[in-house]
Design a protein around this motif. Structure first.
Motif, short mmCIF file in Angstrom:
data_model
loop_
_atom_site.label_atom_id
_atom_site.label_comp_id
_atom_site.label_asym_id
_atom_site.label_seq_id
_atom_site.Cartn_x
_atom_site.Cartn_y
_atom_site.Cartn_z
N MET A 1 10.33 0.54 20.67
CA MET A 1 9.71 0.87 21.39
C MET A 1 9.48 -0.35 22.38
O MET A 1 8.63 -0.71 21.65
N CYS A 2 9.45 -0.01 23.34
CA CYS A 2 9.14 -1.06 24.50
C CYS A 2 7.97 -0.58 25.29
O CYS A 2 6.99 0.37 25.09
N THR A 3 6.36 -1.43 25.76
CA THR A 3 5.25 -1.50 25.93
C THR A 3 5.21 -2.87 26.80
O THR A 3 5.84 -3.13 27.23
N LEU A 4 4.93 -1.82 28.51
CA LEU A 4 4.35 -1.94 29.92
C LEU A 4 2.68 -1.73 30.09
O LEU A 4 2.32 -0.86 29.90
N ILE A 5 2.22 -2.13 30.19
CA ILE A 5 0.88 -2.63 30.98
C ILE A 5 0.86 -3.39 31.91
O ILE A 5 1.35 -4.64 32.42
N VAL A 6 0.09 -2.47 32.89
CA VAL A 6 -0.01 -3.44 34.50
C VAL A 6 -0.91 -3.04 34.55
O VAL A 6 -1.91 -1.53 34.69
N LEU A 7 -1.24 -4.00 35.20
CA LEU A 7 -3.32 -3.56 35.72
C LEU A 7 -3.31 -4.04 37.26
O LEU A 7 -3.17 -4.99 37.48
N HIS A 8 -3.64 -3.35 37.76
CA HIS A 8 -3.88 -3.59 39.23
C HIS A 8 -4.97 -3.67 39.96
O HIS A 8 -6.18 -2.11 39.58
N ARG A 9 -6.07 -4.76 40.38
CA ARG A 9 -6.88 -5.17 40.56
C ARG A 9 -8.02 -5.27 39.80
O ARG A 9 -9.24 -4.46 39.90
N CYS A 10 -7.90 -5.49 38.30
CA CYS A 10 -8.71 -5.24 37.16
C CYS A 10 -8.87 -6.77 36.98
O CYS A 10 -9.48 -7.32 35.98
N VAL A 11 -8.16 -7.57 37.34
CA VAL A 11 -8.40 -9.34 37.17
C VAL A 11 -8.78 -10.14 38.17
O VAL A 11 -7.89 -10.19 39.29
N SER A 12 -10.17 -10.99 38.12
CA SER A 12 -10.73 -11.00 39.49
C SER A 12 -9.36 -12.56 39.54
O SER A 12 -8.89 -12.90 39.23
N GLY A 13 -8.85 -12.04 40.99
CA GLY A 13 -8.16 -13.59 41.84
C GLY A 13 -6.98 -12.78 42.06
O GLY A 13 -5.83 -13.36 41.55
N ARG A 14 -6.61 -12.39 41.17
CA ARG A 14 -5.08 -11.42 41.06
C ARG A 14 -5.14 -10.09 41.03
O ARG A 14 -5.97 -8.77 40.68
N ALA A 15 -3.97 -9.58 42.20
CA ALA A 15 -3.91 -8.35 42.78
C ALA A 15 -3.20 -7.48 41.42
O ALA A 15 -3.64 -6.26 41.67
N LEU A 16 -2.10 -8.13 40.80
CA LEU A 16 -1.63 -7.29 39.82
C LEU A 16 -1.25 -8.53 38.32
O LEU A 16 -1.11 -9.37 38.52
#
Length: 73
Positions: A1-16
């Protein structure tokens, strides 16, 4: 199984922020991420050396694409 994690506007200074693993077949050969060209488009992506494609990447214009799968048990 592959895993993909996407954080949108969760890390200061990074949109993605994206994290992924590719554990479908451990022995399947692959190259690490590199700048690749597709016509006039530049893409940062790893490469599957068996099939020639990729499973995750981002274009110079900021377009992100990711693909995962789940093998039946």
């Amino acid at each position: 199984m592959c895993t993909l994690i996407v954080l949108h506007r969760c890390v200061s200074g990074r949109a993605l922020v994206v994290a992924a693993n590719r554990d479908e077949f451990f022995a399947r050969p692959a190259e690490g991420p590199a700048i690749r060209t597709n016509g006039s488009e530049r893409i940062l992506a790893p490469r599957d050396l068996e099939a020639g494609g990729t499973w995750v990447g981002v274009s110079a214009r900021g377009v992100f694409a990711g693909l995962t799968n789940l093998r039946p048990f």
